[in-house]
Design a protein around this motif. Structure first.
Motif, PDB file in Angstrom:
ATOM      1  N   HIS A 128       0.920  -1.127  -0.080  1.00 53.47           N
ATOM      2  CA  HIS A 128      -0.007   0.119  -0.103  1.00 53.47           C
ATOM      3  C   HIS A 128       0.820   1.267   0.034  1.00 53.47           C
ATOM      4  CE1 HIS A 128       1.029  -0.162   4.203  1.00 53.47           C
ATOM      5  NE2 HIS A 128       0.575   1.170   4.427  1.00 53.47           N
ATOM      6  N   VAL A 129       0.235   2.255  -0.360  1.00 54.24           N
ATOM      7  CA  VAL A 129       0.850   3.731  -0.212  1.00 54.24           C
ATOM      8  C   VAL A 129       0.474   4.235   1.257  1.00 54.24           C
ATOM      9  CG1 VAL A 129       1.088   5.952  -1.226  1.00 54.24           C
ATOM     10  CG2 VAL A 129       0.978   3.876  -2.600  1.00 54.24           C
ATOM     11  N   ALA A 130       1.378   4.288   2.086  1.00 54.79           N
ATOM     12  CA  ALA A 130       1.050   4.906   3.250  1.00 54.79           C
ATOM     13  C   ALA A 130       0.691   6.563   3.171  1.00 54.79           C
ATOM     14  CB  ALA A 130       2.309   4.984   4.438  1.00 54.79           C
ATOM     15  N   PRO A 131      -0.251   7.077   3.897  1.00 51.81           N
ATOM     16  CA  PRO A 131      -0.758   8.365   3.817  1.00 51.81           C
ATOM     17  C   PRO A 131       0.402   9.629   4.194  1.00 51.81           C
ATOM     18  CG  PRO A 131      -2.332   7.148   5.322  1.00 51.81           C
ATOM     19  CD  PRO A 131      -1.127   6.423   4.851  1.00 51.81           C
ATOM     20  N   THR A 132       1.181   9.207   4.845  1.00 51.91           N
ATOM     21  CA  THR A 132       2.455  10.124   4.958  1.00 51.91           C
ATOM     22  C   THR A 132       3.743   9.893   3.871  1.00 51.91           C
ATOM     23  OG1 THR A 132       3.477   8.750   6.375  1.00 51.91           O
ATOM     24  CG2 THR A 132       1.854  10.360   7.437  1.00 51.91           C
ATOM     25  N   SER A 133       3.526   8.995   2.924  1.00 54.04           N
ATOM     26  CA  SER A 133       4.822   8.347   2.142  1.00 54.04           C
ATOM     27  C   SER A 133       5.010   9.742   1.070  1.00 54.04           C
ATOM     28  CB  SER A 133       4.333   7.200   1.742  1.00 54.04           C
ATOM     29  OG  SER A 133       5.492   6.580   0.811  1.00 54.04           O
ATOM     30  N   ASN A 134       6.011   9.733   0.504  1.00 59.21           N
ATOM     31  CA  ASN A 134       6.263  10.189  -0.894  1.00 59.21           C
ATOM     32  C   ASN A 134       6.228   9.405  -1.944  1.00 59.21           C
ATOM     33  OD1 ASN A 134       6.449  12.812   0.496  1.00 59.21           O
ATOM     34  ND2 ASN A 134       8.840  12.401   0.812  1.00 59.21           N
TER      35      ASN A 134
END
Length: 175
Positions: free
Chosen positions: A33-39
């Motif tokens: 998944h793509v974490a909400p805080t990730s770039n």
């Protein structure tokens, strides 16, 4: 995030063991998944190599300063930081986090390295592009005792900024 083990095909195979740490002992499958805080824009499962894993023996979101002696000779500043306690690795947290560190029940999820690729080698980060079923989950135990068992000096400071600045200036490896 996790699901029931039967919901995905296991993509693990033999190799080096990598870890992920969580206060949730019930994760059966790590979904890419793509974490909400990730770039990052690509869905990934993140793991740590064994060398860098101790930097994650803390409650989630706990601010900390971690440093260690690397391959390079110690500078005077690096030696001054580490030799005070006689360790080759130092972790520091602010005093306001001490009770949360002591109360934390942390679990180590172990993964096979087969589906993973190194992402940021100097930080020990590895990524998988598929969902990953952990090989096992184990309690880390008392976090302060765990640090002592492996010879990491654990400092409790009033404010992290002075020690963080000293670490950066020391030439030691850090996170």
């Amino acid at each position: 995030s996790g699901l029931h083990a039967g919901e995905v095909a296991e993509c693990n195979a033999g190799g080096v063991t990598l870890s992920h740490f969580s206060e949730d002992p019930t994760i059966a499958v790590f979904r890419s998944h793509v974490a909400p805080t990730s770039n990052e824009s690509e869905p990934l499962v993140w793991a740590l190599d064994e060398e860098h894993a101790p930097s994650y023996w803390f409650p989630r979101d706990c601010p900390r300063a971690c440093c260690w002696a690397g391959e390079a000779p110690l500078t005077d500043a690096g030696a001054a930081l580490l030799r005070l306690g006689g360790a080759r690795r130092l972790h520091a947290v602010e005093a306001s986090w001490l009770e949360r560190v002591r109360a934390c029940r942390l679990y180590a999820y172990e993964f096979d390295s087969a589906p993973f690729q190194p992402r940021i080698a100097e930080a020990g980060y590895w990524v998988a592009r598929c969902d990953v079923v952990p090989l096992k989950v184990s309690p880390v135990g008392d976090l302060l005792v765990r640090h002592v068992e492996v010879g990491i000096e654990f400092r409790i400071v009033r404010n992290l900024w002075p020690i963080s600045d000293a670490i950066v200036a020391s030439g030691l490896e850090f996170s």
